[in-house]
Motif scaffolding. Sequence first.
Motif, PDB file in Angstrom:
ATOM      1  N   MET A 137      -0.147 -10.268 -24.408  1.00  0.00           N
ATOM      2  CA  MET A 137       1.079  -9.716 -23.896  1.00  0.00           C
ATOM      3  C   MET A 137       1.468  -8.536 -24.780  1.00  0.00           C
ATOM      4  O   MET A 137       1.398  -8.629 -25.986  1.00  0.00           O
ATOM      5  CB  MET A 137       2.177 -10.778 -23.893  1.00  0.00           C
ATOM      6  N   THR A 138       1.888  -7.461 -24.140  1.00  0.00           N
ATOM      7  CA  THR A 138       2.306  -6.264 -24.851  1.00  0.00           C
ATOM      8  C   THR A 138       3.785  -6.033 -24.599  1.00  0.00           C
ATOM      9  O   THR A 138       4.240  -6.134 -23.471  1.00  0.00           O
ATOM     10  CB  THR A 138       1.509  -5.039 -24.364  1.00  0.00           C
ATOM     11  N   GLN A 139       4.538  -5.732 -25.654  1.00  0.00           N
ATOM     12  CA  GLN A 139       5.971  -5.488 -25.510  1.00  0.00           C
ATOM     13  C   GLN A 139       6.244  -4.000 -25.668  1.00  0.00           C
ATOM     14  O   GLN A 139       5.645  -3.333 -26.509  1.00  0.00           O
ATOM     15  CB  GLN A 139       6.754  -6.293 -26.538  1.00  0.00           C
ATOM     16  N   PHE A 141      10.813  -4.719 -22.345  1.00  0.00           N
ATOM     17  CA  PHE A 141      10.046  -5.461 -21.367  1.00  0.00           C
ATOM     18  C   PHE A 141       8.664  -5.786 -21.926  1.00  0.00           C
ATOM     19  O   PHE A 141       8.229  -5.187 -22.910  1.00  0.00           O
ATOM     20  CB  PHE A 141       9.934  -4.703 -20.039  1.00  0.00           C
ATOM     21  N   ALA A 142       8.010  -6.743 -21.302  1.00  0.00           N
ATOM     22  CA  ALA A 142       6.661  -7.150 -21.694  1.00  0.00           C
ATOM     23  C   ALA A 142       5.755  -7.045 -20.481  1.00  0.00           C
ATOM     24  O   ALA A 142       6.194  -7.264 -19.358  1.00  0.00           O
ATOM     25  CB  ALA A 142       6.671  -8.568 -22.224  1.00  0.00           C
ATOM     26  N   GLU A 143       4.496  -6.700 -20.714  1.00  0.00           N
ATOM     27  CA  GLU A 143       3.507  -6.649 -19.638  1.00  0.00           C
ATOM     28  C   GLU A 143       2.325  -7.519 -20.015  1.00  0.00           C
ATOM     29  O   GLU A 143       1.917  -7.553 -21.180  1.00  0.00           O
ATOM     30  CB  GLU A 143       3.015  -5.219 -19.407  1.00  0.00           C
ATOM     31  N   PHE A 144       1.793  -8.224 -19.008  1.00  0.00           N
ATOM     32  CA  PHE A 144       0.587  -9.009 -19.221  1.00  0.00           C
ATOM     33  C   PHE A 144      -0.189  -9.087 -17.918  1.00  0.00           C
ATOM     34  O   PHE A 144       0.326  -8.775 -16.857  1.00  0.00           O
ATOM     35  CB  PHE A 144       0.891 -10.398 -19.779  1.00  0.00           C
ATOM     36  N   VAL A 145      -1.456  -9.461 -18.009  1.00  0.00           N
ATOM     37  CA  VAL A 145      -2.355  -9.515 -16.859  1.00  0.00           C
ATOM     38  C   VAL A 145      -2.812 -10.952 -16.650  1.00  0.00           C
ATOM     39  O   VAL A 145      -3.157 -11.649 -17.607  1.00  0.00           O
ATOM     40  CB  VAL A 145      -3.579  -8.598 -17.083  1.00  0.00           C
ATOM     41  N   GLU A 176      -6.833  -9.540  -9.889  1.00  0.00           N
ATOM     42  CA  GLU A 176      -6.089  -9.496 -11.133  1.00  0.00           C
ATOM     43  C   GLU A 176      -4.652  -9.048 -10.859  1.00  0.00           C
ATOM     44  O   GLU A 176      -4.424  -8.122 -10.091  1.00  0.00           O
ATOM     45  CB  GLU A 176      -6.787  -8.488 -12.045  1.00  0.00           C
ATOM     46  N   VAL A 177      -3.678  -9.692 -11.475  1.00  0.00           N
ATOM     47  CA  VAL A 177      -2.269  -9.364 -11.262  1.00  0.00           C
ATOM     48  C   VAL A 177      -1.657  -8.885 -12.576  1.00  0.00           C
ATOM     49  O   VAL A 177      -1.824  -9.520 -13.611  1.00  0.00           O
ATOM     50  CB  VAL A 177      -1.476 -10.585 -10.745  1.00  0.00           C
ATOM     51  N   THR A 178      -0.963  -7.757 -12.515  1.00  0.00           N
ATOM     52  CA  THR A 178      -0.216  -7.247 -13.655  1.00  0.00           C
ATOM     53  C   THR A 178       1.233  -7.671 -13.486  1.00  0.00           C
ATOM     54  O   THR A 178       1.820  -7.471 -12.426  1.00  0.00           O
ATOM     55  CB  THR A 178      -0.301  -5.711 -13.726  1.00  0.00           C
ATOM     56  N   SER A 188       5.480  -8.253 -10.165  1.00  0.00           N
ATOM     57  CA  SER A 188       4.026  -8.307 -10.263  1.00  0.00           C
ATOM     58  C   SER A 188       3.389  -7.353  -9.258  1.00  0.00           C
ATOM     59  O   SER A 188       3.980  -7.014  -8.237  1.00  0.00           O
ATOM     60  CB  SER A 188       3.518  -9.728 -10.025  1.00  0.00           C
ATOM     61  N   TYR A 189       2.151  -6.943  -9.574  1.00  0.00           N
ATOM     62  CA  TYR A 189       1.415  -6.002  -8.738  1.00  0.00           C
ATOM     63  C   TYR A 189      -0.073  -6.329  -8.809  1.00  0.00           C
ATOM     64  O   TYR A 189      -0.614  -6.542  -9.887  1.00  0.00           O
ATOM     65  CB  TYR A 189       1.638  -4.568  -9.210  1.00  0.00           C
ATOM     66  N   CYS A 190      -0.726  -6.365  -7.643  1.00  0.00           N
ATOM     67  CA  CYS A 190      -2.167  -6.546  -7.567  1.00  0.00           C
ATOM     68  C   CYS A 190      -2.792  -5.216  -7.167  1.00  0.00           C
ATOM     69  O   CYS A 190      -2.567  -4.743  -6.051  1.00  0.00           O
ATOM     70  CB  CYS A 190      -2.535  -7.617  -6.542  1.00  0.00           C
ATOM     71  N   PRO A 191      -3.573  -4.581  -8.049  1.00  0.00           N
ATOM     72  CA  PRO A 191      -4.184  -3.298  -7.704  1.00  0.00           C
ATOM     73  C   PRO A 191      -5.291  -3.420  -6.657  1.00  0.00           C
ATOM     74  O   PRO A 191      -5.665  -2.429  -6.040  1.00  0.00           O
ATOM     75  CB  PRO A 191      -4.735  -2.778  -9.034  1.00  0.00           C
ATOM     76  N   GLN A 192      -5.802  -4.628  -6.433  1.00  0.00           N
ATOM     77  CA  GLN A 192      -6.871  -4.803  -5.447  1.00  0.00           C
ATOM     78  C   GLN A 192      -6.340  -4.780  -4.013  1.00  0.00           C
ATOM     79  O   GLN A 192      -6.840  -4.055  -3.168  1.00  0.00           O
ATOM     80  CB  GLN A 192      -7.617  -6.110  -5.708  1.00  0.00           C
ATOM     81  N   CYS A 193      -5.294  -5.570  -3.718  1.00  0.00           N
ATOM     82  CA  CYS A 193      -4.752  -5.607  -2.351  1.00  0.00           C
ATOM     83  C   CYS A 193      -3.387  -4.923  -2.248  1.00  0.00           C
ATOM     84  O   CYS A 193      -2.797  -4.879  -1.182  1.00  0.00           O
ATOM     85  CB  CYS A 193      -4.669  -7.045  -1.843  1.00  0.00           C
ATOM     86  N   HIS A 194      -2.865  -4.407  -3.381  1.00  0.00           N
ATOM     87  CA  HIS A 194      -1.599  -3.662  -3.448  1.00  0.00           C
ATOM     88  C   HIS A 194      -0.380  -4.517  -3.125  1.00  0.00           C
ATOM     89  O   HIS A 194       0.626  -4.010  -2.637  1.00  0.00           O
ATOM     90  CB  HIS A 194      -1.644  -2.424  -2.538  1.00  0.00           C
ATOM     91  N   TRP A 195      -0.447  -5.807  -3.409  1.00  0.00           N
ATOM     92  CA  TRP A 195       0.679  -6.708  -3.148  1.00  0.00           C
ATOM     93  C   TRP A 195       1.687  -6.603  -4.286  1.00  0.00           C
ATOM     94  O   TRP A 195       1.354  -6.762  -5.455  1.00  0.00           O
ATOM     95  CB  TRP A 195       0.181  -8.141  -3.015  1.00  0.00           C
TER      96      TRP A 195
END
Length: 69
Positions: free
Chosen positions: A1-3, A12-16, A27-29, A39-46
Motif C-alpha cells: 500500500m502506498t500513501q 489517501f492510500a492506493e493499493f492493487v 487486477e483492481v486498483t 476502485s478501477y479495473c483497467p481491463q474491463c474499465h469498471w
Amino acid sequence: MTQFESNTGERFAEFVLPDGCVLCGGEVTVRASQAGAHSYCPQCHWLSKPSMRVRDNGVELSFATTALA
C-alpha cells in the motif's frame, strides 16, 4: 500500500488487488481516503465505490450489486 497527499492536503492510500475484479477477474486498483474507497479495473474499465472496512488481518471490500430487468 502506498500513501499520498494531494495538493489540497487530502491524504489517501492506493493499493492493487490482483484478480480482484468481480466482473472480469482482472487486477483492481483501489484508492482509499477519508471520503471512502474507489476502485478501477483497467481491463474491463469498471469503476466502483465499494464499502471498505479495516480488519485486524487486512482490508475488507464489499461491492453492492444492482440489477435492472
